[in-house]
Scaffold this active site. Structure first.
Site, PDB file in Angstrom:
ATOM      1  N   GLY A 197       0.781  -1.234   0.000  1.00 34.87           N
ATOM      2  CA  GLY A 197       0.000   0.000   0.000  1.00 34.87           C
ATOM      3  C   GLY A 197       0.806   1.274   0.000  1.00 34.87           C
ATOM      4  N   MET A 253       2.890   2.390  -2.429  1.00 28.23           N
ATOM      5  CA  MET A 253       3.057   3.070  -3.704  1.00 28.23           C
ATOM      6  C   MET A 253       1.764   3.028  -4.520  1.00 28.23           C
ATOM      7  SD  MET A 253       6.944   2.048  -4.606  1.00 28.23           S
ATOM      8  CE  MET A 253       6.575   0.335  -4.427  1.00 28.23           C
ATOM      9  N   HIS A 297      -4.816  -3.081   5.932  1.00 26.97           N
ATOM     10  CA  HIS A 297      -3.567  -2.344   6.095  1.00 26.97           C
ATOM     11  C   HIS A 297      -3.031  -2.446   7.514  1.00 26.97           C
ATOM     12  CE1 HIS A 297      -1.129   1.307   6.828  1.00 26.97           C
ATOM     13  NE2 HIS A 297      -0.602   0.935   5.662  1.00 26.97           N
ATOM     14  N   TYR A 302      31.761 -15.833  22.939  1.00 29.76           N
ATOM     15  CA  TYR A 302      30.361 -15.743  23.345  1.00 29.76           C
ATOM     16  C   TYR A 302      29.860 -14.313  23.261  1.00 29.76           C
ATOM     17  CZ  TYR A 302      31.853 -13.765  27.811  1.00 29.76           C
ATOM     18  OH  TYR A 302      32.402 -12.951  28.766  1.00 29.76           O
ATOM     19  N   ARG A 310       3.059 -14.306  -3.377  1.00 29.53           N
ATOM     20  CA  ARG A 310       4.309 -13.875  -2.732  1.00 29.53           C
ATOM     21  C   ARG A 310       4.394 -14.614  -1.407  1.00 29.53           C
ATOM     22  NH1 ARG A 310       2.197  -7.724  -1.333  1.00 29.53           N
ATOM     23  NH2 ARG A 310       0.350  -8.390  -0.182  1.00 29.53           N
TER      24      ARG A 310
END
Lengths: 884, 884
Positions: free
Chosen positions: B105, B107, B466, B862, B350
């Protein structure tokens, strides 16, 4: 262990002057004097290695030492045809310390050793002077009792005084043989009472007791303290000189004295010294009797009787030795001599301590006389000498009230509050800065307190008294032998004629003239003589490092230039903001909420800054000037006091609360690591812009006047290349605008201070954007060591004095191991990506000789220091180059 | 420039999934889906390189792009047998962004492109649905007008609403063809009025306007902000996907949806998704209509209608693609699909965002299913996932008042004060720590504010809205679609049923269950499931770095051990001094004037310290425990308030003034660089002595109990080997005494913290005396960068956000260039003189994955971090090893 003992005496000398480390200064020079034919009482030197062994092995001697000492005592007996402990013709010796570096009065000495109830009779017979023999005996018991057997000195004095008062006499000299015998008896009883043992009759026990005492005295408290101040390594050890006795106190045909082959105060080329008739050497050095001048040149008043007058032949002989010694050693010598029944003996020679002025004059004169070359001049004069030349003197324009006059023992003027003991000085130094130590005479245990005072004034003693020698060494103004002075230690007051001054009152002393002056008198820096100028010229022939100065005003810039600075290495712009007329504009700027408001305030500051730079550029015509953009945290510019805050608030038309809030909001937990340096210019680019404009406009204006301006703009506290890039872009942009406005172009370098470890560690990036690096070693030391300069005082005291974690204050002398490594990394990396980069330093270390040595070795182009340190830096740079 | 455009479509696909950098995630996966035979609407992708070129060259396209686009449009026309701009059979396309990393969201997107007054008629004809065509047209004008022509969205809404109110209708769906034609007309007039130009009828102009808008949207404000948070490089650029349109809104035989191949919240292995009948894809994602579940597993309440029920055949087809995709991608996929008049199209696949819990469960399950190997599991789960697993949950023992229930969108519980807008959150965050953002729904411009809040609650939207997607990405608890919520933004109140809560009231949300709870509820850490344990076991198979924990109490030590810590890397003894019963003894100690008094006070502290260590040693049976001696400046222990000072003064029998003076005298200008660390133990050796005794006695006691104790004593703030030596000698001496008293011996390591640049630079010395180094990277960062942690906040804001000088907070992620270089120098030098030296880190960086990568690469044994970071560190260490 190698050879432990070196014999000296006519044609039998085993050592020489070059063996100072092994034989100590005294031993090496006795050997040297003996081998060049001067009359030296024969003896031998036990090496410093034996002392070091002794110290390391908890007081055990190396194998074979006993036998060695016995052999050398035999040799001595044979040479002198006397026998140690022999009741008819006894050999007497002195047992003295003698370290590789001079430590006057710090360690122990025993004289007249070899006397006991039997040998004293032999001495009476051989000298035909029973009184002398018993006087020597009682002195020996007193000295040995004190130094070796640790019976308090004052207890012996008490015994002596009781005998004198019984006999109703005042001076030691009035004691007759029987009195002295009684004193000897009482002294021995005292020793028995205090130590539970008889005073040793066995001369071998005496000898070994004395040797042990001398070795141990290397580690007495005052010797350790002295070495710390003079930076003499604690592990060197002292040699022990066992030398046959000669007596300056065998009557009026005997004398003892101390002399310098040139005047140690002014450097003038004449024999200069003091002597006492019928006295032992200690009497001169201890400053108990005020000695007489050896010649007319040494006279301080007309009533004095010179050695030249009363023993002209012997004086001539002494003077001939002076000439031999100077030619031989090629330096001014400090000699001790004794005349025993008309026979002159040389007891010691060493390079004489001298004032800074004398040091420079002597070196230059010896060069002119063809004795030494230029390199030797440059290497021989110390940076301390040059610094001493820059000591203050009484302002000739000021009216002063001279209270009294004493001997000018160490040059320069100093003022301070009177303090009557070195211990008090140590305590009071915590709260008071200016102290003058006033004493009857000083003694070695005063050394720490002396070092804390601005100057030293004593009522007794001569130019070679303890106070005088030490003060010259410390480079502190000193007046001695001020006989008008009466000190009442109990009441903490002092009287000079009818004037009474009390503890805490201000006085001023002038160690160059001997004057004691009332109050805190204004002082100015001394004029520099011809020899000084010559020395400075010599340094320029050898040094490669350029010397610049830190200067924030045209006046400072002028001074620096006159001292030979070849540019300004650090011009701090913030100092310009503190002026009455500017601080207000600055405060408006800081308290602005918007960039617009800030710009408006900055516009008021711009013309003032430009004027500053115009002045500095004019003064520095032809030389580079490094100008640092605003550096300190902004809260430093804001008022701290309530009244001031109120005034500012009302002027600004805001409430006190609002202003106070803003001030509070700028406070930081660790301001040193806070919002300062380029971080300011990044948060408020308009500040950098204004400063860039002021600098470039000033450069254009002064260039138009026909002068050569070389500005270098320095961005402080960069730790990241992007910081430098952002600030540089801003400067370049402003520069272009100004050049257009003025219709001209000037070459301007833009560089950065390297004062954060990250800057050094990422120099390989930062150097790509920098025309120069200037190491800000103050801050770099703070962050690398994690020491806050403002808080480190008490920590350094613990670290340097108590725990010996550090040798030096790292803010004075660069920490070469830690900070130095960062610097090396930075330079190496920087030159890889930018071979032309200019490298300088602008921290305090820029004026410190040891640090300059480091900078010179590690590829620096220049150091920058305070104007008055410039000559010191010039010499240090030349010496460093010559030592390479 | 290389190939600029890649075509995709049945048998014509040029790209594939591995070309994510070039084609963006969406483009690469469209190509991949097309090539494995899934039904993808054909189209083409303009590469990210073109975007980067466009950004760099101020909006100029590379040569040849025009022709390339034209060619590909031709290809598309040929495949679909439609023509772009053709009035009879028009080709419509979507133009979408698609970056290499998911930026949901952020672009721009344009749909239905290719419509104009002519083609809309063709569309009407070809779809036989005039209403649909004009609805598509008005949507296109609205979207294009907003995104490309910058006419405000709300103006279009206003027009639409005016038409609706004229016609007295409520929903868009009620608008008839004439209404829509009117809307189109009014929209065009609006565009003309606002832009001064006609809305473009030319479809080529439309296409290029959209492409330019997408490229430009890469650099819009919210996209930049998002990339900063997600650490996506700003210079990557987005691809542009031009794809033929398919419509989910062509009637009730059309639909659109989003699905996950497994449950993204729990990780359970079933198909999970949402859909809307007769809708465009945007309607699902934007959260405006609440979508329906695709199947029974996705149901949240019984009234819902699933896709499986209403379109069983299509659902089956969709499910078959789910299986193909998971096998193909070997990871959970997030897919978008559209059903156009009964034909299923796959629009996107995706890797699905998932909760931490789901991430771990899915990875372990995929391993168990044989799809991926152990290495892939370890590399695929992120440290953020593991951290998320350690997020708090509502304490099950606490009674809570559940106000409402929404969708569990992102797990974990959070409490905070209500804030009704993201902008307010930004403002209030300066003063308030705990905020919960409450919104109708969120939108991309809220991203910065969302990141500042503890959690997010929305009234609308689904699991893929969103708010939900972003919150999961940020690892923040989130509840969405809480329909009982009524927000009155004007009045700044919200109503839940009859309950009114106002701005600033505390609420708690539980993102794991969807509950909204009254007040600030106690939270506990979640129980760790089987899969988590397995993952941790996998990490141990690969990692070489040991993980220890920073723990000061037996309880913390136990927690750390349970999380898999193999020892304590930092036990701060000073925390033990702040207890009510101890602080007084501590204060007496600090205020003591003599070492004697100090010892007396310390004797009281000794048994308490010993007890602390006994507890920790017991808990750490078999593992090493690094105990640091006293570190903070002493003034931290003294009272600050007047009353407390008075009480303490009276207890100690001293005056308030005296006490105040002492307190003042301990104040420092820069405490960070002050009297702390080993400097305390050097000034007051008795403190170190007491601490050493307490440690060793405790070690003896616990050893006697039959446990294995491995104490490591750590001296802090060492900058000089002599400091370490002095403190070590003291510890060793005490140790010997205690061993004698207890009649036993234990191996104890003595080492130091490396936290000053000088310590790192002189490690070649310090390592000779140290059994171990533990890098205190917090302080090392402070000194190396010259940043005070207490003051750096505003500077970092300027440096990271405004000026982009730094990428990260250097106190969170190690500055590898600067601080890292020092660390490398130190380790290299240390190992040369002490090859056996143990190397660890105990700063905040010990729990930071990026920093762990550095430590793992540079020879550390460590890292030590807070107990709750131990699992994160274990995973990071394993990943680093696998990436080597």
């Amino acid at each position: 262990m190698k050879k432990m003992i070196y014999f000296f005496g006519k044609n039998m000398t085993e050592g020489n002057a070059s063996m100072r480390m092994l034989l100590g200064g005294k031993g090496a020079n006795l050997a040297e004097m003996a081998s060049i034919g001067l009359p030296v009482p024969p003896g031998f030197t036990i090496t410093t290695e034996v002392c070091a062994y002794f110290s390391k092995n908890n007081g055990v001697y190396p194998d074979g030492l006993k036998e060695n000492v016995e052999e050398n005592m035999k040799k001595l007996e044979n040479v002198l045809r006397k026998n140690f402990g022999n009741k008819d013709n006894p050999l007497l010796v002195s047992v003295r310390s003698g370290a590789p570096a001079s430590m006057p009065g710090m360690m122990d000495t025993i004289l007249n050793l070899g006397l006991n109830d039997q040998t004293v009779k032999g001495l009476s017979k051989s000298t035909n002077n029973e009184r002398f023999a018993y006087d020597a005996y009682r002195r020996f018991i007193q000295m040995y009792g004190d130094v070796v057997l640790h019976v308090e000195h004052k207890l012996f004095e008490k015994v002596l005084n009781s005998v004198k008062s019984e006999r109703k006499i005042k001076f030691d000299i009035e004691l007759n043989v029987d009195d002295l015998k009684r004193v000897v008896k009482l002294y021995k009883e005292l020793v028995k009472e205090k130590t539970g043992k008889d005073f040793p009759e066995d001369v071998q026990i005496q000898l070994w007791g004395a040797i042990e005492a001398v070795f141990k005295s290397w580690n007495n408290e005052r010797a350790i303290a002295y070495r710390k101040i003079e930076k003499i390594p604690q592990d060197w050890g002292t040699a022990v000189n066992v030398q046959s006795m000669v007596f300056g106190n065998m009557g009026n045909d005997s004398a003892t004295g101390v002399a310098f082959t040139r005047n140690p105060s002014t450097g003038e080329n004449y024999f200069y010294g003091e002597y006492l008739v019928n006295a032992q050497g200690e009497d001169v050095v201890a400053g108990i009797r005020t000695p007489q001048p050896i010649n007319i040149n040494s006279k301080t008043d007309e009533t004095q009787k010179t050695l030249e007058e009363i023993m002209p032949q012997l004086y001539k002989e002494l003077e001939s030795y002076r000439n031999i010694l100077e030619k031989h050693y090629k330096d001014m010598q400090d000699v001790e001599f004794t005349i025993e029944k008309g026979k002159l003996w040389m007891l010691q020679t060493r390079n004489g301590k001298r004032t800074p002025q004398a040091s420079i004059k002597i070196a230059i004169n010896l060069f002119e006389e063809g004795l030494i070359d230029k390199k030797t001049v440059v290497l021989r004069v110390t940076t301390k000498d040059v610094d001493g030349m820059l000591h203050p003197m009484i302002d000739p324009k000021v009216k002063i009230n001279v209270l009294a006059k004493g001997l000018p023992a160490s040059p320069g003027a100093a003022s301070g509050r009177i303090v009557f003991s070195a211990k008090d000085a140590v305590v009071r130094k915590k709260d008071e800065n200016d102290l003058i130590l006033v004493r009857e005479e000083t003694s070695p245990e005063d050394i720490v307190g002396m070092n804390l005072c601005n100057g030293i004034l004593t009522a007794r003693g001569g130019m070679t008294s303890h106070a005088a020698v030490v003060a010259r060494g410390l480079g502190k103004p000193c007046v001695v032998g001020c006989s008008d002075l009466e000190i009442d230690f109990e009441k903490r007051i002092m009287k000079i004629k009818d004037r009474v001054l009390k503890d805490g009152d201000y006085i001023t002393i002038d160690g160059s003239t001997g004057r004691v002056i009332e109050g805190n008198v204004n002082k100015v820096k001394p004029e520099l003589k011809n020899e000084f100028q010559k020395l400075m010229e010599f340094t320029d022939e050898f040094k490669k490092l350029e010397i610049r100065a830190n200067a924030d005003t045209p006046n400072d810039a002028m001074i620096a230039r006159n001292f030979g600075a070849k540019g300004i290495g650090l011009c701090r712009t913030e100092h310009m903001f503190f002026g009455e007329d500017r601080i207000e504009a600055m405060r408006y700027m800081i308290l602005s909420s918007t960039s617009e408001e800030r710009r408006k305030a900055l516009e008021k500051i711009l013309p003032m800054q430009r004027e500053d730079f115009v002045g500095i550029f004019r003064a520095m015509d032809g030389y580079p000037v490094v100008i640092r953009t605003l550096d300190p945290p902004l809260h430093e510019f804001l008022p701290k006091e309530e009244t001031q805050i109120k005034i500012l608030a009302s002027k600004m038309g805001i409430s006190v609360d609002t202003l106070q809030q803003k001030i509070d909001s700028l406070k930081e937990t660790n301001p040193m690591l806070g919002h300062r340096g380029c971080r300011l210019g990044i948060s408020y680019p308009e500040i950098t812009e204004m400063q860039a404009r002021a600098i470039i406009e000033a450069a254009c204006i002064v260039t138009r006047e026909g002068k050569k301006v070389i500005p270098e703009i320095m961005i402080p506290l960069v730790g990241n290349i992007k910081e430098l890039k952002l600030q540089k872009d801003l400067v370049v942009e402003t520069m272009k605008k100004v050049f257009k406005e003025y219709g001209m172009e000037i070459k301007v370098l833009i560089g950065t201070m390297i004062e954060l470890p990250r800057a050094a560690l990422t120099a390989f990036e930062i150097a790509k954007e920098a025309d120069f690096f200037s190491f800000g070693t103050n801050d770099l030391t703070q962050t690398t060591l994690g020491f806050s300069r403002d808080d480190v005082g008490p920590i350094l005291r613990t670290y340097i004095d108590e725990k010996k974690i550090l040798d030096n204050d790292p803010f004075q002398t660069l920490d070469q191991v830690g900070v130095g490594r960062l610097i090396k990394i930075a330079i190496e990396d920087a030159k890889k990506v930018n071979p032309e980069i200019e490298i300088g330093v602008c921290g305090e270390h820029g004026g410190d000789p040891a640090s300059i040595e480091f900078f010179n070795k590690n590829g620096f182009d220049y150091v920058s220091c305070s104007p008055f340190r410039v000559p010191v830096a010039r010499l240090a740079a030349a010496q460093s180059e010559l030592r390479k």
